[in-house]
Design a protein around this motif. Sequence first.
Motif, PDB file in Angstrom:
ATOM      1  N   CYS A  91       0.651   5.010   1.164  1.00 18.14           N
ATOM      2  CA  CYS A  91      -0.185   5.739   2.114  1.00 18.14           C
ATOM      3  C   CYS A  91       0.205   7.206   2.171  1.00 18.14           C
ATOM      4  O   CYS A  91       1.370   7.564   2.017  1.00 18.14           O
ATOM      5  N   LYS A  92      -0.787   8.028   2.436  1.00 17.12           N
ATOM      6  CA  LYS A  92      -0.559   9.434   2.705  1.00 17.12           C
ATOM      7  C   LYS A  92      -0.504   9.642   4.215  1.00 17.12           C
ATOM      8  O   LYS A  92      -1.071   8.868   4.972  1.00 17.12           O
TER       9      LYS A  92
ATOM     10  N   ASP B 114      -7.725   1.740   5.255  1.00 14.17           N
ATOM     11  CA  ASP B 114      -7.285   2.333   3.994  1.00 14.17           C
ATOM     12  C   ASP B 114      -5.779   2.153   3.790  1.00 14.17           C
ATOM     13  O   ASP B 114      -5.285   2.169   2.670  1.00 14.17           O
ATOM     14  N   CYS B 115      -5.067   2.029   4.873  1.00  9.93           N
ATOM     15  CA  CYS B 115      -3.637   1.771   4.835  1.00  9.93           C
ATOM     16  C   CYS B 115      -3.310   0.779   5.933  1.00  9.93           C
ATOM     17  O   CYS B 115      -3.845   0.902   7.042  1.00  9.93           O
TER      18      CYS B 115
ATOM     19  N   ASP C 207      -3.359   8.541   6.966  1.00  2.88           N
ATOM     20  CA  ASP C 207      -4.345   7.576   6.475  1.00  2.88           C
ATOM     21  C   ASP C 207      -4.657   6.548   7.556  1.00  2.88           C
ATOM     22  O   ASP C 207      -3.753   5.949   8.119  1.00  2.88           O
TER      23      ASP C 207
ATOM     24  N   ARG D 255       0.839  -1.190   0.000  1.00  2.87           N
ATOM     25  CA  ARG D 255       0.000   0.000   0.000  1.00  2.87           C
ATOM     26  C   ARG D 255       0.877   1.243   0.000  1.00  2.87           C
ATOM     27  O   ARG D 255       1.923   1.283   0.645  1.00  2.87           O
TER      28      ARG D 255
END
Length: 273
Positions: free
Chosen positions: A213-214, A221-222, A217, A211
Amino acid sequence: MCELLAMSASQPARLTLSLRTLASHGAPDAASPDGWGVAFYQGDHVVLHREAAPAGDSALVRELEAGGPSTPLALSHIRRATQGAVTLANTQPFVRELAGRTHVFAHNGNLPGVLERTPLPASRYHPVGQTDSERVFCDLMERLGALWNGAFVPPLQDRLSLLAAFAAELRPLGPANFLYADGDALFAHGHRRIQRESGRIEPPGLWLLQRHCKPGDPFPDCPAIAVRGAGPQTVMLVASVPLTTQTWRPLAEGELVAIRGGEVVSTTLPVVS
């Protein structure tokens, strides 16, 4: 069977839901109730936590979820005892020192007869417990000593080749899924395991999920939360079974991958004759 989990990240991160999901497999009424452990790399050394008790009941697991150390590399194992008593000495991951670095190993499978093999060729590494997994780790460490004989990290391809030959010797003995790390890279070997749907021992033995990721996150989602650095994060999870609803990639039978900074940097497959 036992359960494996590893994380490699481009920035230090914390295992959160992934560790909790894996721990649920180690509840008293689950398939792997006989102990658990997790190793978090901090530089060339590790913070190691192990208990010879079900992970699903562990207050320490809950504490690590809430505030475990940040790390770019972590390995975890949930045990179902097949060889050796339910003791701390038989609880994985196992760690050994070589060339001033901490090396970590965890194995999923059963290798009948491995304890009766020819004694280890040198005297530096000896099992503390009675498991097949620790016995093969000591064997591996003896072999790695020929590579780690200087002040520098050996070339990645040399380590990968040695591990591929080692894995090829293990596969005829039984399921040989394993995770190994030397602080520079994570190596994952997928073989066979008991499949939930069929009950048969067959591939895949390990799965990968990457993944990007920002910052900030949340899981799912991550699969991990970056705790340092403001830039984007790349995370690779390796697990015995998919732990989320995202699309995981199964490792082929006998596939060995080297992972660094959340990226697969090299891979090898068995030669088919």
